[in-house]
Scaffold this motif. Structure first.
Motif, PDB file in Angstrom:
ATOM      1  N   ASN A   1       7.988   3.666   5.351  1.00  0.00           N
ATOM      2  CA  ASN A   1       8.279   5.103   5.353  1.00  0.00           C
ATOM      3  C   ASN A   1       6.938   5.800   5.435  1.00  0.00           C
ATOM      4  O   ASN A   1       5.900   5.144   5.626  1.00  0.00           O
ATOM      5  N   LYS A   2       6.909   7.099   5.271  1.00  0.00           N
ATOM      6  CA  LYS A   2       5.642   7.806   5.423  1.00  0.00           C
ATOM      7  C   LYS A   2       4.634   7.388   4.352  1.00  0.00           C
ATOM      8  O   LYS A   2       3.439   7.378   4.583  1.00  0.00           O
ATOM      9  N   ARG A   3       5.106   7.025   3.182  1.00  0.00           N
ATOM     10  CA  ARG A   3       4.219   6.703   2.073  1.00  0.00           C
ATOM     11  C   ARG A   3       3.686   5.281   2.096  1.00  0.00           C
ATOM     12  O   ARG A   3       2.595   5.018   1.609  1.00  0.00           O
ATOM     13  N   GLU A   4       4.456   4.342   2.629  1.00  0.00           N
ATOM     14  CA  GLU A   4       4.160   2.926   2.406  1.00  0.00           C
ATOM     15  C   GLU A   4       3.870   2.153   3.694  1.00  0.00           C
ATOM     16  O   GLU A   4       4.567   2.313   4.708  1.00  0.00           O
ATOM     17  N   PHE A   5       2.865   1.281   3.615  1.00  0.00           N
ATOM     18  CA  PHE A   5       2.442   0.471   4.757  1.00  0.00           C
ATOM     19  C   PHE A   5       2.062  -0.896   4.211  1.00  0.00           C
ATOM     20  O   PHE A   5       1.095  -1.016   3.456  1.00  0.00           O
ATOM     21  N   SER A   6       2.833  -1.922   4.552  1.00  0.00           N
ATOM     22  CA  SER A   6       2.590  -3.244   3.983  1.00  0.00           C
ATOM     23  C   SER A   6       1.984  -4.190   5.015  1.00  0.00           C
ATOM     24  O   SER A   6       2.197  -4.043   6.220  1.00  0.00           O
ATOM     25  N   LEU A   7       1.233  -5.150   4.501  1.00  0.00           N
ATOM     26  CA  LEU A   7       0.576  -6.166   5.338  1.00  0.00           C
ATOM     27  C   LEU A   7       1.070  -7.536   4.900  1.00  0.00           C
ATOM     28  O   LEU A   7       0.997  -7.870   3.721  1.00  0.00           O
TER      29      LEU A   7
ATOM     30  N   CYS B   1       0.851  -1.186   0.000  1.00  0.00           N
ATOM     31  CA  CYS B   1       0.000   0.000   0.000  1.00  0.00           C
ATOM     32  C   CYS B   1       0.886   1.235   0.000  1.00  0.00           C
ATOM     33  O   CYS B   1       1.841   1.307   0.785  1.00  0.00           O
ATOM     34  N   ALA B   2       0.546   2.196  -0.855  1.00  0.00           N
ATOM     35  CA  ALA B   2       1.281   3.455  -0.896  1.00  0.00           C
ATOM     36  C   ALA B   2       0.304   4.602  -1.087  1.00  0.00           C
ATOM     37  O   ALA B   2      -0.679   4.472  -1.816  1.00  0.00           O
ATOM     38  N   GLN B   3       0.583   5.727  -0.401  1.00  0.00           N
ATOM     39  CA  GLN B   3      -0.263   6.918  -0.551  1.00  0.00           C
ATOM     40  C   GLN B   3       0.616   8.107  -0.901  1.00  0.00           C
ATOM     41  O   GLN B   3       1.751   8.209  -0.437  1.00  0.00           O
ATOM     42  N   ASP B   4       0.046   9.016  -1.684  1.00  0.00           N
ATOM     43  CA  ASP B   4       0.814  10.163  -2.145  1.00  0.00           C
ATOM     44  C   ASP B   4       0.234  11.471  -1.649  1.00  0.00           C
ATOM     45  O   ASP B   4       0.412  12.523  -2.263  1.00  0.00           O
ATOM     46  N   MET B   5      -0.500  11.434  -0.524  1.00  0.00           N
ATOM     47  CA  MET B   5      -1.168  12.627   0.003  1.00  0.00           C
ATOM     48  C   MET B   5      -0.446  13.195   1.224  1.00  0.00           C
ATOM     49  O   MET B   5      -0.984  14.072   1.894  1.00  0.00           O
ATOM     50  N   ASN B   6       0.724  12.651   1.526  1.00  0.00           N
ATOM     51  CA  ASN B   6       1.508  13.099   2.674  1.00  0.00           C
ATOM     52  C   ASN B   6       0.757  12.905   4.002  1.00  0.00           C
ATOM     53  O   ASN B   6       0.947  13.659   4.955  1.00  0.00           O
ATOM     54  N   HIS B   7      -0.100  11.880   4.032  1.00  0.00           N
ATOM     55  CA  HIS B   7      -0.827  11.585   5.260  1.00  0.00           C
ATOM     56  C   HIS B   7       0.075  10.932   6.293  1.00  0.00           C
ATOM     57  O   HIS B   7       0.979  10.171   5.962  1.00  0.00           O
ATOM     58  N   ASN B   8      -0.211  11.213   7.548  1.00  0.00           N
ATOM     59  CA  ASN B   8       0.574  10.613   8.624  1.00  0.00           C
ATOM     60  C   ASN B   8       0.118   9.205   8.979  1.00  0.00           C
ATOM     61  O   ASN B   8       0.913   8.354   9.320  1.00  0.00           O
ATOM     62  N   SER B   9      -1.191   8.976   8.954  1.00  0.00           N
ATOM     63  CA  SER B   9      -1.746   7.721   9.457  1.00  0.00           C
ATOM     64  C   SER B   9      -2.167   6.801   8.325  1.00  0.00           C
ATOM     65  O   SER B   9      -2.712   7.247   7.319  1.00  0.00           O
ATOM     66  N   MET B  10      -1.928   5.507   8.527  1.00  0.00           N
ATOM     67  CA  MET B  10      -2.317   4.511   7.542  1.00  0.00           C
ATOM     68  C   MET B  10      -2.910   3.292   8.248  1.00  0.00           C
ATOM     69  O   MET B  10      -2.566   3.013   9.410  1.00  0.00           O
ATOM     70  N   TYR B  11      -3.788   2.561   7.531  1.00  0.00           N
ATOM     71  CA  TYR B  11      -4.570   1.496   8.154  1.00  0.00           C
ATOM     72  C   TYR B  11      -4.760   0.331   7.192  1.00  0.00           C
ATOM     73  O   TYR B  11      -4.790   0.521   5.975  1.00  0.00           O
ATOM     74  N   TRP B  12      -4.926  -0.852   7.762  1.00  0.00           N
ATOM     75  CA  TRP B  12      -5.332  -2.024   7.000  1.00  0.00           C
ATOM     76  C   TRP B  12      -6.630  -2.564   7.577  1.00  0.00           C
ATOM     77  O   TRP B  12      -6.742  -2.789   8.786  1.00  0.00           O
ATOM     78  N   TYR B  13      -7.615  -2.760   6.676  1.00  0.00           N
ATOM     79  CA  TYR B  13      -8.904  -3.343   7.037  1.00  0.00           C
ATOM     80  C   TYR B  13      -9.126  -4.610   6.206  1.00  0.00           C
ATOM     81  O   TYR B  13      -8.591  -4.756   5.117  1.00  0.00           O
TER      82      TYR B  13
ATOM     83  N   TYR C   1      -9.101  -6.925   1.190  1.00  0.00           N
ATOM     84  CA  TYR C   1      -8.276  -6.122   2.077  1.00  0.00           C
ATOM     85  C   TYR C   1      -8.192  -4.692   1.551  1.00  0.00           C
ATOM     86  O   TYR C   1      -7.890  -4.466   0.387  1.00  0.00           O
ATOM     87  N   PHE C   2      -8.465  -3.748   2.447  1.00  0.00           N
ATOM     88  CA  PHE C   2      -8.412  -2.342   2.089  1.00  0.00           C
ATOM     89  C   PHE C   2      -7.362  -1.637   2.916  1.00  0.00           C
ATOM     90  O   PHE C   2      -7.280  -1.812   4.133  1.00  0.00           O
ATOM     91  N   CYS C   3      -6.601  -0.816   2.238  1.00  0.00           N
ATOM     92  CA  CYS C   3      -5.660   0.086   2.897  1.00  0.00           C
ATOM     93  C   CYS C   3      -6.279   1.479   2.893  1.00  0.00           C
ATOM     94  O   CYS C   3      -7.022   1.838   1.958  1.00  0.00           O
ATOM     95  N   ALA C   4      -6.004   2.252   3.917  1.00  0.00           N
ATOM     96  CA  ALA C   4      -6.527   3.614   3.992  1.00  0.00           C
ATOM     97  C   ALA C   4      -5.475   4.519   4.622  1.00  0.00           C
ATOM     98  O   ALA C   4      -4.543   4.054   5.284  1.00  0.00           O
TER      99      ALA C   4
ATOM    100  N   ILE D   1      -7.415  -4.267  11.036  1.00  0.00           N
ATOM    101  CA  ILE D   1      -6.397  -5.279  11.329  1.00  0.00           C
ATOM    102  C   ILE D   1      -5.236  -4.645  12.101  1.00  0.00           C
ATOM    103  O   ILE D   1      -4.909  -5.058  13.212  1.00  0.00           O
ATOM    104  N   TYR D   2      -4.601  -3.685  11.494  1.00  0.00           N
ATOM    105  CA  TYR D   2      -3.491  -2.950  12.092  1.00  0.00           C
ATOM    106  C   TYR D   2      -3.570  -1.505  11.609  1.00  0.00           C
ATOM    107  O   TYR D   2      -4.163  -1.218  10.575  1.00  0.00           O
ATOM    108  N   TYR D   3      -2.937  -0.634  12.351  1.00  0.00           N
ATOM    109  CA  TYR D   3      -2.816   0.737  11.903  1.00  0.00           C
ATOM    110  C   TYR D   3      -1.487   1.326  12.335  1.00  0.00           C
ATOM    111  O   TYR D   3      -0.806   0.790  13.220  1.00  0.00           O
ATOM    112  N   SER D   4      -1.159   2.425  11.659  1.00  0.00           N
ATOM    113  CA  SER D   4       0.068   3.153  11.955  1.00  0.00           C
ATOM    114  C   SER D   4      -0.293   4.627  12.086  1.00  0.00           C
ATOM    115  O   SER D   4      -0.595   5.283  11.089  1.00  0.00           O
ATOM    116  N   ALA D   5      -0.306   5.121  13.302  1.00  0.00           N
ATOM    117  CA  ALA D   5      -0.723   6.510  13.533  1.00  0.00           C
ATOM    118  C   ALA D   5       0.268   7.495  12.922  1.00  0.00           C
ATOM    119  O   ALA D   5      -0.109   8.578  12.481  1.00  0.00           O
ATOM    120  N   SER D   6       1.534   7.126  12.898  1.00  0.00           N
ATOM    121  CA  SER D   6       2.554   7.981  12.290  1.00  0.00           C
ATOM    122  C   SER D   6       3.734   7.103  11.909  1.00  0.00           C
ATOM    123  O   SER D   6       3.840   5.949  12.352  1.00  0.00           O
TER     124      SER D   6
END
Lengths: 116, 110
Positions: free
Chosen positions: A70-76, A23-35, A89-92, A46-51
């Motif tokens: 890193n700030k952009r990427e969150f893997s499950l 999962c990768a985001q390009d909005m410079n968001h701090n928090s990322m999640y897996w559902y 599975y959804f990343c947010a 499932i898991y989340y990363s607040a920062s």
């Protein structure tokens, strides 16, 4: 502007195999999640990363591991897939302080995983 | 758990207003009310959120009861593209506090 990008979109695994959902985001968001979303059900966290540098368990973490690369990427990662992990599975991602932001969570389009 | 109660399904005619109700009797004073919708084969999409006052944006309006134990999402003119599952959620806004229920499936017909 791609938003949240998930790969792969579809995957079939045999019981016991491992895989990593990206999962990768390009909005410079701090928090990322897996559902995960099972048929006819709502989403479960499932898991989340607040920062960057932090991760925490959600409602259904068993059988999964995560990495905030890193700030952009969150893997499950599924270390040993089981049929019960068949799901979509959804990343947010979101700004850290959701209350004062207008845009809420941004979700990816999902990964449809089947474990046989 | 932060539970909400929504009807399983609703129907509307195109071009008519739609009022989607939600009960959240366990809401605390600091919880926001969030609405998301999920189109077929897509991830959920943010619609609107609010705390106490009614809220409007380009997609919808949110009417919050004075005691905050219920709210209504208002789509002013439903279109076929609004056919989706609508989720009402309450929580503090952090990931660990938002619980998605089964939502209301909205069908829009010509």
């Amino acid at each position: 502007n791609a938003g949240v990008t998930q790969t792969p979109k579809f995957q079939v695994l045999k019981t016991g195999q491992s895989m990593t959902l990206q999962c990768a985001q390009d909005m410079n968001h701090n928090s990322m999640y897996w559902y995960r979303q099972d048929p006819g059900m709502g989403l479960r966290l499932i898991y989340y990363s607040a920062s960057e540098g932090t991760t925490d368990k959600g409602e259904v973490p068993n059988g999964y591991n995560v990495s905030r690369l890193n700030k952009r990427e969150f893997s499950l990662r599924l270390e040993s897939a089981a049929p019960s992990q068949t799901s979509v599975y959804f990343c947010a991602s979101s700004e850290l302080t959701l209350q004062v932001r207008a845009n809420g969570y941004t979700f990816g389009s999902g990964t449809r995983l089947t474990v046989v | 758990d932060a539970k909400t109660t929504q009807p399983n399904s609703m129907e509307s005619n195109e071009e008519e207003p739609v009022h989607l109700p939600c009960n959240h009797s366990t809401i605390s004073g600091t919880d926001y009310i969030h609405w998301y919708r999920q189109l077929p084969s897509q991830g959920p999409e943010y619609v609107i959120h609010g705390l106490t006052s009614n809220v409007n944006n380009r997609m919808a309006s949110l009417a919050i009861a004075e005691d905050r134990k219920s709210s209504t999402l208002i789509l002013h003119r439903a279109t076929l593209r609004d056919a989706a599952v609508y989720y009402c959620i309450h929580g503090t806004g952090t990931a660990s506090k938002l619980t998605f229920g089964t939502g209301t499936r909205l069908q829009v017909t010509l």
